[in-house]
Design a protein around this motif. Structure first.
Motif, short mmCIF file in Angstrom:
data_model
loop_
_atom_site.label_atom_id
_atom_site.label_comp_id
_atom_site.label_asym_id
_atom_site.label_seq_id
_atom_site.Cartn_x
_atom_site.Cartn_y
_atom_site.Cartn_z
N ARG A 19 0.84 -1.21 0.00
CA ARG A 19 0.00 0.00 0.00
C ARG A 19 0.87 1.26 0.00
O ARG A 19 0.58 2.22 -0.71
N TYR A 20 1.92 1.23 0.81
CA TYR A 20 2.80 2.40 0.89
C TYR A 20 3.57 2.62 -0.41
O TYR A 20 3.63 3.74 -0.94
N LEU A 21 4.16 1.56 -0.94
CA LEU A 21 5.01 1.69 -2.12
C LEU A 21 4.23 2.03 -3.38
O LEU A 21 4.77 2.62 -4.32
N THR A 22 2.96 1.64 -3.44
CA THR A 22 2.17 1.88 -4.66
C THR A 22 1.34 3.15 -4.58
O THR A 22 0.54 3.42 -5.46
N SER A 65 4.01 -7.38 -14.59
CA SER A 65 4.03 -7.86 -13.22
C SER A 65 3.75 -6.67 -12.31
O SER A 65 4.54 -5.73 -12.25
N ASP A 66 2.61 -6.71 -11.64
CA ASP A 66 2.17 -5.62 -10.79
C ASP A 66 2.37 -5.99 -9.32
O ASP A 66 2.10 -7.13 -8.92
N MET A 67 2.82 -5.04 -8.52
CA MET A 67 3.11 -5.33 -7.12
C MET A 67 1.87 -5.78 -6.36
O MET A 67 1.95 -6.63 -5.47
N ARG A 68 0.72 -5.24 -6.69
CA ARG A 68 -0.52 -5.60 -6.00
C ARG A 68 -1.11 -6.91 -6.51
O ARG A 68 -1.49 -7.79 -5.75
N GLU A 69 -1.19 -7.04 -7.85
CA GLU A 69 -1.95 -8.14 -8.45
C GLU A 69 -1.11 -9.23 -9.06
O GLU A 69 -1.64 -10.24 -9.52
N GLY A 70 0.21 -9.07 -9.09
CA GLY A 70 1.05 -10.09 -9.71
C GLY A 70 1.05 -9.95 -11.22
O GLY A 70 0.81 -8.87 -11.77
N TYR A 74 3.69 -11.36 -7.32
CA TYR A 74 4.89 -10.53 -7.35
C TYR A 74 5.88 -11.05 -6.30
O TYR A 74 5.50 -11.57 -5.26
N ASP A 75 7.16 -10.89 -6.57
CA ASP A 75 8.23 -11.36 -5.68
C ASP A 75 8.17 -10.60 -4.35
O ASP A 75 8.51 -9.42 -4.27
#
Length: 250
Positions: free
Chosen positions: A13-16, A100-105, A147-148
């Protein structure tokens, strides 16, 4: 495990979260981009989130995200992911990107998602139709992957005030995508797909035995496509001097 997941969600949440001061330099010619972009092209994006700023600083580049253009390939190949994209995006499902999205992969989104961002297109040179199909197939194989998460904590560690970090963590080098699931970072995922057909993003280097080695996909960043001799750089911006229509003007 619950605490780890909760921390990961909080960091995501913070990073996006988008941050101010993103400068829109030259508007994109959306019509020309949509008409001329091809499946297999790599779209570089100057993002607007905190994670984008981190990647830009670490790589000394404007480009913080990479996605691959699919066009209507997913629809033509069919399957559950194609049905879901058609239901979700309608007519725009004929102009898809995979990323590749941080929230959804690993997911697909319409090309229009990034038309208002600063963009660059990098086109692979010399791939046969069969090789391109193998690259796309490898990308599709990862749809739905997460996401990794190690990358999330690496980025969170980078954002933490340096003096607050324990010495053992402070000394540890930071590599984006450094965990075992390296292929899930956006640019590494794309690089891995090209490596399936022996198509390196960056020139090969000589290993200890003097043989040629391609750089591991984990260490490929968005800027590497821009700098690669194997990709043609394309810009779909409005022509210099072209007047822009402003709201309320004839």
């Amino acid at each position: 495990m619950f605490l780890h997941d909760a921390l990961a969600r909080g960091l995501v949440r913070y990073l996006t979260t988008e941050v101010p001061a993103t400068q829109r330099r030259v508007p994109n010619d959306g019509e020309r981009l949509q008409a001329e972009v091809r499946p297999g092209d790599v779209l570089l994006v100057e993002g607007r989130t905190r994670i984008s700023r981190v990647i830009q600083v670490l790589t000394q580049s404007s480009w913080s995200h990479a996605a691959m253009y699919l066009g209507d390939t997913l629809l033509r190949w069919g399957g559950p992911h194609a049905d879901a994209a058609l239901e979700r995006f309608g007519a725009e499902a004929g102009r898809l990107l995979i990323e590749s999205d941080m929230r959804e992969g690993v997911r697909v989104v319409p090309l229009s998602t990034y038309l208002a961002y600063n963009l660059r297109v990098c086109r692979p040179q010399g791939l046969s139709r069969l090789e391109l199909d193998r690259v796309l197939e490898e990308m599709f194989r990862h749809l739905g992957y997460r996401y990794d998460r190690q990358n999330i904590f690496d980025l969170g560690r980078y954002l933490t005030p340096f003096h607050l970090l324990p010495a053992r963590i402070r000394r540890r080098p930071l590599y984006l995508g450094s965990s075992s699931s390296r292929e899930i970072i956006c640019s590494a995922l794309i690089a891995k797909a090209f490596y399936k057909v022996d198509y390196p993003v960056q020139p090969e280097v000589r290993g200890p035995d003097r043989g040629l080695l391609a750089r591991h996909p984990s260490y490929i960043m968005p800027r590497d496509f821009d700098l690669s001799p194997n990709f043609q750089v394309l810009k779909f911006h409005q022509a210099a001097g072209q007047r822009l229509a402003l709201p309320g003007t004839p």
